[in-house]
Design a protein around this motif. Structure first.
Motif, PDB file in Angstrom:
ATOM      1  N   TRP A  79       0.747  -1.380  -0.138  1.00 60.28           N
ATOM      2  CA  TRP A  79       0.104   0.148   0.106  1.00 60.28           C
ATOM      3  C   TRP A  79       1.059   0.807   0.193  1.00 60.28           C
ATOM      4  CZ3 TRP A  79      -5.378   0.520  -0.676  1.00 60.28           C
ATOM      5  CH2 TRP A  79      -5.988  -0.895  -0.530  1.00 60.28           C
ATOM      6  N   GLN A  80       1.840   1.172   0.696  1.00 60.16           N
ATOM      7  CA  GLN A  80       3.176   2.365   0.459  1.00 60.16           C
ATOM      8  C   GLN A  80       3.870   2.634  -0.693  1.00 60.16           C
ATOM      9  OE1 GLN A  80       3.627   4.864   3.633  1.00 60.16           O
ATOM     10  NE2 GLN A  80       4.030   5.976   1.774  1.00 60.16           N
ATOM     11  N   ALA A  81       2.859   1.526  -0.679  1.00 58.21           N
ATOM     12  CA  ALA A  81       4.758   1.456  -2.092  1.00 58.21           C
ATOM     13  C   ALA A  81       4.055   2.209  -3.822  1.00 58.21           C
ATOM     14  CB  ALA A  81       5.212  -0.098  -2.777  1.00 58.21           C
ATOM     15  N   SER A  82       2.276   1.619  -3.263  1.00 55.46           N
ATOM     16  CA  SER A  82       1.998   2.134  -3.980  1.00 55.46           C
ATOM     17  C   SER A  82       1.467   4.052  -3.736  1.00 55.46           C
ATOM     18  CB  SER A  82      -0.286   1.681  -4.007  1.00 55.46           C
ATOM     19  OG  SER A  82      -0.619   1.614  -5.770  1.00 55.46           O
ATOM     20  N   CYS A  83       0.986   4.045  -3.076  1.00 57.30           N
ATOM     21  CA  CYS A  83       1.252   5.398  -2.730  1.00 57.30           C
ATOM     22  C   CYS A  83       2.278   5.769  -3.716  1.00 57.30           C
ATOM     23  CB  CYS A  83       1.115   5.456  -0.798  1.00 57.30           C
ATOM     24  SG  CYS A  83      -1.015   5.257  -0.529  1.00 57.30           S
ATOM     25  N   ASP A  84       3.728   6.263  -2.964  1.00 53.51           N
ATOM     26  CA  ASP A  84       4.878   6.685  -3.546  1.00 53.51           C
ATOM     27  C   ASP A  84       5.233   6.507  -5.122  1.00 53.51           C
ATOM     28  OD1 ASP A  84       6.116   6.346  -0.486  1.00 53.51           O
ATOM     29  OD2 ASP A  84       6.912   4.702  -1.184  1.00 53.51           O
ATOM     30  N   TYR A  85       4.496   5.428  -5.601  1.00 58.70           N
ATOM     31  CA  TYR A  85       4.555   5.587  -6.892  1.00 58.70           C
ATOM     32  C   TYR A  85       3.262   6.694  -7.207  1.00 58.70           C
ATOM     33  CZ  TYR A  85       3.852   3.818 -12.031  1.00 58.70           C
ATOM     34  OH  TYR A  85       4.230   4.196 -13.091  1.00 58.70           O
ATOM     35  N   ASP A  86       2.949   6.835  -7.163  1.00 63.74           N
ATOM     36  CA  ASP A  86       1.039   7.635  -7.195  1.00 63.74           C
ATOM     37  C   ASP A  86       2.138   9.142  -6.509  1.00 63.74           C
ATOM     38  OD1 ASP A  86       0.514   5.964  -8.601  1.00 63.74           O
ATOM     39  OD2 ASP A  86      -1.883   5.613  -7.255  1.00 63.74           O
ATOM     40  N   LEU A  87       2.200   9.314  -6.377  1.00 63.05           N
ATOM     41  CA  LEU A  87       2.827  10.313  -5.671  1.00 63.05           C
ATOM     42  C   LEU A  87       3.901  11.141  -6.585  1.00 63.05           C
ATOM     43  CD1 LEU A  87       2.170  12.866  -2.785  1.00 63.05           C
ATOM     44  CD2 LEU A  87       4.618  11.444  -1.894  1.00 63.05           C
ATOM     45  N   LYS A  88       4.600  10.513  -6.898  1.00 62.96           N
ATOM     46  CA  LYS A  88       5.993  11.553  -7.633  1.00 62.96           C
ATOM     47  C   LYS A  88       5.807  12.730  -8.546  1.00 62.96           C
ATOM     48  CE  LYS A  88      10.387  10.903  -9.712  1.00 62.96           C
ATOM     49  NZ  LYS A  88      11.555   9.134 -10.541  1.00 62.96           N
ATOM     50  N   PRO A  89       4.254  12.356  -8.917  1.00 60.54           N
ATOM     51  CA  PRO A  89       4.497  13.351  -9.845  1.00 60.54           C
ATOM     52  C   PRO A  89       3.500  14.325  -9.528  1.00 60.54           C
ATOM     53  CG  PRO A  89       3.024  11.706 -10.654  1.00 60.54           C
ATOM     54  CD  PRO A  89       3.994  10.562  -9.597  1.00 60.54           C
ATOM     55  N   HIS A  90       2.754  14.698  -8.224  1.00 58.69           N
ATOM     56  CA  HIS A  90       2.722  15.446  -8.050  1.00 58.69           C
ATOM     57  C   HIS A  90       3.343  16.090  -6.761  1.00 58.69           C
ATOM     58  CE1 HIS A  90      -1.149  13.587  -9.057  1.00 58.69           C
ATOM     59  NE2 HIS A  90      -0.973  12.490  -8.333  1.00 58.69           N
ATOM     60  N   LEU A  91       4.631  16.155  -6.767  1.00 57.36           N
ATOM     61  CA  LEU A  91       5.338  17.078  -6.203  1.00 57.36           C
ATOM     62  C   LEU A  91       5.425  18.269  -5.813  1.00 57.36           C
ATOM     63  CD1 LEU A  91       7.958  13.430  -5.031  1.00 57.36           C
ATOM     64  CD2 LEU A  91       6.532  15.117  -3.103  1.00 57.36           C
ATOM     65  N   PRO A  92       6.142  18.396  -7.213  1.00 58.84           N
ATOM     66  CA  PRO A  92       6.032  20.363  -8.160  1.00 58.84           C
ATOM     67  C   PRO A  92       4.883  20.690  -7.685  1.00 58.84           C
ATOM     68  CG  PRO A  92       6.465  18.464  -9.573  1.00 58.84           C
ATOM     69  CD  PRO A  92       6.065  17.631  -8.963  1.00 58.84           C
ATOM     70  N   PHE A  93       3.755  20.001  -7.709  1.00 60.42           N
ATOM     71  CA  PHE A  93       2.804  20.647  -6.766  1.00 60.42           C
ATOM     72  C   PHE A  93       2.470  21.301  -5.233  1.00 60.42           C
ATOM     73  CE2 PHE A  93      -1.528  20.232  -4.443  1.00 60.42           C
ATOM     74  CZ  PHE A  93      -1.793  21.691  -5.236  1.00 60.42           C
ATOM     75  N   LEU A  94       2.540  20.081  -4.897  1.00 63.19           N
ATOM     76  CA  LEU A  94       3.381  19.789  -3.215  1.00 63.19           C
ATOM     77  C   LEU A  94       3.703  20.956  -2.849  1.00 63.19           C
ATOM     78  CD1 LEU A  94       1.555  15.892  -2.888  1.00 63.19           C
ATOM     79  CD2 LEU A  94       0.750  18.059  -1.814  1.00 63.19           C
ATOM     80  N   CYS A  95       5.180  20.250  -3.557  1.00 62.28           N
ATOM     81  CA  CYS A  95       6.194  22.357  -3.268  1.00 62.28           C
ATOM     82  C   CYS A  95       5.517  23.203  -3.195  1.00 62.28           C
ATOM     83  CB  CYS A  95       7.355  22.014  -4.352  1.00 62.28           C
ATOM     84  SG  CYS A  95       9.177  22.274  -3.940  1.00 62.28           S
ATOM     85  N   GLU A  96       5.555  23.456  -4.553  1.00 62.66           N
ATOM     86  CA  GLU A  96       4.936  25.046  -4.614  1.00 62.66           C
ATOM     87  C   GLU A  96       3.486  25.220  -3.948  1.00 62.66           C
ATOM     88  OE1 GLU A  96       3.903  26.248  -8.704  1.00 62.66           O
ATOM     89  OE2 GLU A  96       5.104  25.427  -9.753  1.00 62.66           O
ATOM     90  N   LYS A  97       2.080  24.302  -3.396  1.00 65.52           N
ATOM     91  CA  LYS A  97       1.725  24.593  -2.018  1.00 65.52           C
ATOM     92  C   LYS A  97       2.529  24.290  -1.013  1.00 65.52           C
ATOM     93  CE  LYS A  97      -2.430  24.927  -1.563  1.00 65.52           C
ATOM     94  NZ  LYS A  97      -3.623  25.623  -1.723  1.00 65.52           N
ATOM     95  N   ASN A  98       3.694  24.325  -0.772  1.00 60.20           N
ATOM     96  CA  ASN A  98       3.375  24.053   0.366  1.00 60.20           C
ATOM     97  C   ASN A  98       4.505  25.670   0.627  1.00 60.20           C
ATOM     98  OD1 ASN A  98       4.468  23.005   3.387  1.00 60.20           O
ATOM     99  ND2 ASN A  98       6.512  22.392   2.485  1.00 60.20           N
ATOM    100  N   VAL A  99       5.532  25.613   0.035  1.00 61.09           N
ATOM    101  CA  VAL A  99       5.934  27.088  -0.482  1.00 61.09           C
ATOM    102  C   VAL A  99       5.060  28.210   0.285  1.00 61.09           C
ATOM    103  CG1 VAL A  99       6.959  28.872  -1.623  1.00 61.09           C
ATOM    104  CG2 VAL A  99       7.483  26.583  -1.477  1.00 61.09           C
ATOM    105  N   ALA A 100       4.199  28.665  -1.006  1.00 65.55           N
ATOM    106  CA  ALA A 100       3.058  29.763  -1.062  1.00 65.55           C
ATOM    107  C   ALA A 100       1.946  29.077   0.406  1.00 65.55           C
ATOM    108  CB  ALA A 100       1.678  29.173  -2.086  1.00 65.55           C
ATOM    109  N   GLU A 101       1.789  27.934   0.874  1.00 65.18           N
ATOM    110  CA  GLU A 101       0.674  28.002   1.583  1.00 65.18           C
ATOM    111  C   GLU A 101       0.987  26.287   2.597  1.00 65.18           C
ATOM    112  OE1 GLU A 101      -3.850  27.315   1.053  1.00 65.18           O
ATOM    113  OE2 GLU A 101      -3.118  28.422  -1.214  1.00 65.18           O
ATOM    114  N   PRO A 102       2.169  27.131   3.463  1.00 64.57           N
ATOM    115  CA  PRO A 102       2.780  25.831   4.876  1.00 64.57           C
ATOM    116  C   PRO A 102       1.334  25.646   5.250  1.00 64.57           C
ATOM    117  CG  PRO A 102       3.891  28.084   4.823  1.00 64.57           C
ATOM    118  CD  PRO A 102       2.753  28.160   4.070  1.00 64.57           C
ATOM    119  N   ALA A 103       0.582  25.717   5.559  1.00 67.56           N
ATOM    120  CA  ALA A 103      -0.945  25.196   6.350  1.00 67.56           C
ATOM    121  C   ALA A 103      -2.061  24.175   5.802  1.00 67.56           C
ATOM    122  CB  ALA A 103      -2.093  26.664   6.154  1.00 67.56           C
TER     123      ALA A 103
END
Length: 163
Positions: free
Chosen positions: A107-131
């Protein structure tokens, strides 16, 4: 006058009463185990349903499940809000699945695999809105941040690095 000797079972009850108390105690313990099993089973069912919902959403929205984040940003506010909701649902589904199936690494491996393409969004979102990430559990926050580090996704450009 001498007092008759009292045996221990006379003082604490008959053997039948003691056996009845033991059976009642075992029944109570069995009920506690059963409640715990039901709780675990319900959590697993809920996690499967959440992940199945995410999978269905990903199937119906391939532009979000395998995103071109620059194109999504250029697509306007509606596309960005839809994508953010998609990623939020994904993180929720993974949070539920990894909590319910902590002893099942697939289950963790599946989530890891699916997470990777969303990392740029999450990075930008975390910088703009840490909350934003703070709305998830500490484990999920650490997982996302560790995944960003592993994939070399860092501000200010927040692009996927070569891994």
């Amino acid at each position: 006058m001498s007092q008759p000797s009292i045996f221990w079972w006379q003082k604490y009850g008959t053997l039948a009463q003691m056996a009845q108390a033991c059976v009642a105690l075992l029944g109570f313990v069995a009920i506690l185990f059963q409640i715990n099993e039901i709780r675990s089973s319900n959590r697993a069912v809920s996690a499967r349903q959440a992940f199945l919902g995410y999978t269905d959403l990903a199937f119906r929205n391939p532009k979000f499940s395998s995103p071109d984040y620059d194109m999504i940003k250029a697509g306007g506010r509606d596309a960005q809000v839809q994508y953010e909701s998609f990623v939020s649902y994904f993180l929720y589904a993974c949070e539920e699945a990894t909590a319910a199936f902590a002893n099942r690494p697939e289950w963790q491996a599946s989530c890891d695999y699916d997470l990777k393409p969303h990392l740029p969004f999450l990075c930008e979102k975390n910088v703009a809105e840490p909350a934003y990430l703070a709305t998830y559990s500490t484990d999920t926050q650490q997982w996302v941040k560790a995944s960003m580090k592993t994939a070399s996704v860092t501000p200010p450009d927040c692009k996927l690095g070569k891994t």
